[in-house]
Structures are given as C-alpha cells and as structure tokens.
Enzyme design. Structure first.
Site, PDB file in Angstrom:
ATOM      1  N   HIS A  96     -15.933  11.973   7.269  1.00  0.00           N
ATOM      2  CA  HIS A  96     -16.677  13.181   6.896  1.00  0.00           C
ATOM      3  C   HIS A  96     -17.592  13.688   8.009  1.00  0.00           C
ATOM      4  CE1 HIS A  96     -14.877  13.057   3.091  1.00  0.00           C
ATOM      5  NE2 HIS A  96     -15.767  12.380   2.408  1.00  0.00           N
TER       6      HIS A  96
ATOM      7  N   HIS B 130     -17.347  19.014  -1.400  1.00  0.00           N
ATOM      8  CA  HIS B 130     -17.323  17.693  -2.027  1.00  0.00           C
ATOM      9  C   HIS B 130     -18.079  17.674  -3.361  1.00  0.00           C
ATOM     10  CE1 HIS B 130     -16.926  13.370  -2.270  1.00  0.00           C
ATOM     11  NE2 HIS B 130     -16.440  13.287  -1.041  1.00  0.00           N
TER      12      HIS B 130
ATOM     13  N   GLU C  66     -10.974  17.915  -3.391  1.00  0.00           N
ATOM     14  CA  GLU C  66     -11.412  18.422  -2.097  1.00  0.00           C
ATOM     15  C   GLU C  66     -10.226  19.057  -1.358  1.00  0.00           C
ATOM     16  OE1 GLU C  66     -13.432  14.930  -0.192  1.00  0.00           O
ATOM     17  OE2 GLU C  66     -13.039  14.132  -2.211  1.00  0.00           O
TER      18      GLU C  66
END
Length: 371
Positions: free
Chosen positions: A121, A197, A336
């Site tokens: 991420h 997210h 996502e």
C-alpha cells in the site's frame, strides 16, 4: 451553490494532543487537518484530508432506519495512529510489490519494506498517511462534492518521479457515491495504482460479522498468490474453486469448511470485460453486488479498473472503532478496485506505468438501494 472550503472541525495535529512520534510530527508540520461533510437528504458522508479518508457513509435501510455502513474511527487522531487503512486512499501503488523492488526503463528501484520483504500500500507512509489539500468543498445542493490534492515528490517511499494526485467524492441521487481519482506523472515514468480502502458492513459498522451478507463478483478469473500473498503471475479460472462468486453467495459459504478457504478472502479478481490493452479501452463496468438480508440494504459497485481485491477483514481483531464499537474478524468486507497487484514485476499483467505528462484515471461508482 457557492463553493467553499469549510470543515466541520479543524484539528491542529501535535505531539502533545495526539501522542505522535517525532517523525510523524515532523511529517505533519504545521498543516491543518479537517473533517468535511457532504449531505443529500438522508444520505451523507464524512471525509478528512488526512489520507483523503472516507470516515462515514450514512444511509437508510429498507425501513428508513439510518446507519453508518463503513468501519472507522471517531477522531482523526485515531486514523493517524491506525494500521487498518480504514477508508483511506491508497497509493502510490496499492497492494503488494514483491521484494519491495522493481525495474523500470533499465533502472532498479528499491522501496520501503513494510510487509515482510514486500512493500504494501505504498510503503510505511503511503498516500493514506499524508495530509491532502482540499481544493473544493460543496457540502450540499444538487451535487455535493469534495476534491482533494496531493503532490508526491520524486523518491517518496522509493518511487520515481513527481506525481500530482487528485480524488473527488461526489453524491448524487438516488444514493449514489462516485469516487474519481487521477494522477499525472511529472519528469519520470512511474507505476501508479490507486485504490480506495473502505470497509463495508451494510448492516451498520460494528453490527457483527458480514459472513451472512450475499456477494456477487463479476469476475471469471483471479490471480493466485504465493505464501506472502504476492501474485504468481498466473490468471486462473474461478470455476470449481471457493473463489467463484459469479452467482450470488453468502460471504461465509465457503469459509472454514472442507474444500473452502481457511481464513477468509484476500484475493484479486480480474473483472470481466475490462479492456486491458490501453487506458482508452476502459469504461465503467459492473464489479460487485452486495446485499444484507437483515436490513435490506444493497450496494452495487461499478469501476473501470482491471482488478478488484475482495478482502473479508481477516486481520481485524479487537479494534475499537466509532462509538466504542469493537471490530473483529469478518466484521466488514473490502472491494478495492485496482490494477493487478505486483503488475510492475509481471509484464503479462495490465501495465500500471504512467509516462511523464500522461494521466492515470480510476473511476468507481457505488449505488446503494434497499429491497
């Protein structure tokens, strides 16, 4: 309607108030963080410019009862210190990059490792852990919206080139939330894979497990992963596997049972019909549909990206969230939309490289209803 930037609450982040480390405090500096609300009748959301984070989504159920259907925290301070990525805008590259490295145009780039040997991420201080600038905020009217901007500098978390990033949240009728992301590369080619997210529980955040919610995924293939949850580079059919949600099924139908998955889902699916030969071929397509039988709430997700990560919050456990609610495993699901994970190391995957002056675009639409 007049355009203004008027936060509900403006918070000065500091070591004394929030107990942040000196490193975090230095990163925040003297910038201000606010909480901004968008309202359209009995449909509303709250956003903070810390991580361009979606803090709440409130809407009615089939009987008109209002509830907040995303997990999160009450205060910005908790988002600053949290590790679950609740509602955050993920980047520069969402998901995992194997061994925290990639080679682009003959040069190898080394990234920050924050998931074993991998980068996850965007690194330890990805886009969900920085302060964004509010460019526009329209709190009500026909099209309530907020646009946020972040400039990612050359070398941030190891990624090459400057990048100008925008995200817009917009409400429309009936009960539609659009999220539009774009990023322009400056000076150098760079991988870009933004993702949103949010943790969804249509029964209401903190209402318990989502294993009884029904999910349909418009995806006939998925990307198998290794033990570190990094894709192997293959695309495999979902038919005959516990990953098959082409027909609606409860989230928990194949969790913890013989022939199923042992601990929930954390899987990237290849969305059916998305053009992957070039950005111009991509358009909004159905990605997923979710229904909660207890409340009658339903959600459709449409997007223009080749993949979607289906995650059943397997890593949650005893997390204290909004209103003192405790979030445990399977307390929400994430959808996502994204490029394929680790695409930068798999030439067969749709490219996520953005060349100087070119624009990355990612659009998603969430349509809520009741039944």
């Amino acid at each position: 309607m007049a355009r203004a930037v008027l936060p509900l609450t403006v918070l000065a982040l500091c070591i004394v108030a929030f107990g942040l480390s000196s490193t975090a405090n230095a990163a925040i500096g003297r910038k201000m963080v606010g909480v901004y609300e968008l309202n359209k009748g009995d449909f509303s959301i709250r956003v903070t410019n810390w991580g361009a984070t979606l803090m709440s989504v409130v809407l009615p159920d089939s009987k008109g009862n209002l509830a907040d259907v995303v997990l999160g925290y009450d205060t910005v301070a908790e988002y600053v210190n949290g590790t679950a990525y609740f509602g955050g805008l993920i980047g520069r590259v969402a998901n995992r990059i194997a061994n925290a490295r990639f080679t682009l145009d003959g040069k190898t780039y080394r990234l920050f490792r924050n998931d074993g040997n991998n980068s996850l991420h965007g690194g330890h201080r990805g886009f969900s852990k920085v302060i964004w600038t509010v460019k526009e905020h329209i709190g009500g009217g026909a099209s309530p919206c907020i646009t946020l901007y972040y400039h990612s500098f050359d070398g941030e978390q190891g990624f090459p080139g400057d990048l100008d990033v925008y995200v817009t949240y917009e409400l429309s009728s009936p009960y539609v939330l659009a999220v539009r992301m774009n990023a322009t590369a400056r000076g150098k080619a760079t991988p870009v894979n933004l993702a949103h997210h949010a943790y969804w529980n249509l029964g209401g955040h903190g209402s318990g497990s989502v294993l009884a919610e029904t999910v349909q995924l418009f995806a006939s293939r998925y990307t198998p992963v290794d033990a570190a949850l990094v894709p192997t580079g293959r695309l495999a059919p979902v038919a005959g596997t516990p990953y098959d949600f082409r027909a609606p099924a409860t989230v928990g139908a194949r969790v913890g049972v013989p022939g199923g998955v042992s601990a929930g889902y954390d899987t990237n699916y290849a969305v059916d019909g998305v053009g992957v030969g070039g950005e111009g071929q991509r358009r909004l397509r159905p990605v997923a549909a979710v229904r909660d039988g207890a409340t009658g709430r339903a959600m459709e997700l449409w997007a223009d990206q080749p993949g979607v990560q289906f995650y059943t919050s397997n890593g949650l456990g005893g997390v204290r969230g909004k209103g003192g609610k405790v979030y445990d495993r399977y307390g929400a699901l994430c959808l996502e939309t994204q490029g394929f994970p680790d695409a930068v190391n798999h030439p067969s995957f749709p490219s996520q490289i953005v060349r100087p002056g070119k624009v990355y675009e990612h659009n998603m639409v969430l349509k809520f209803s009741s039944f």
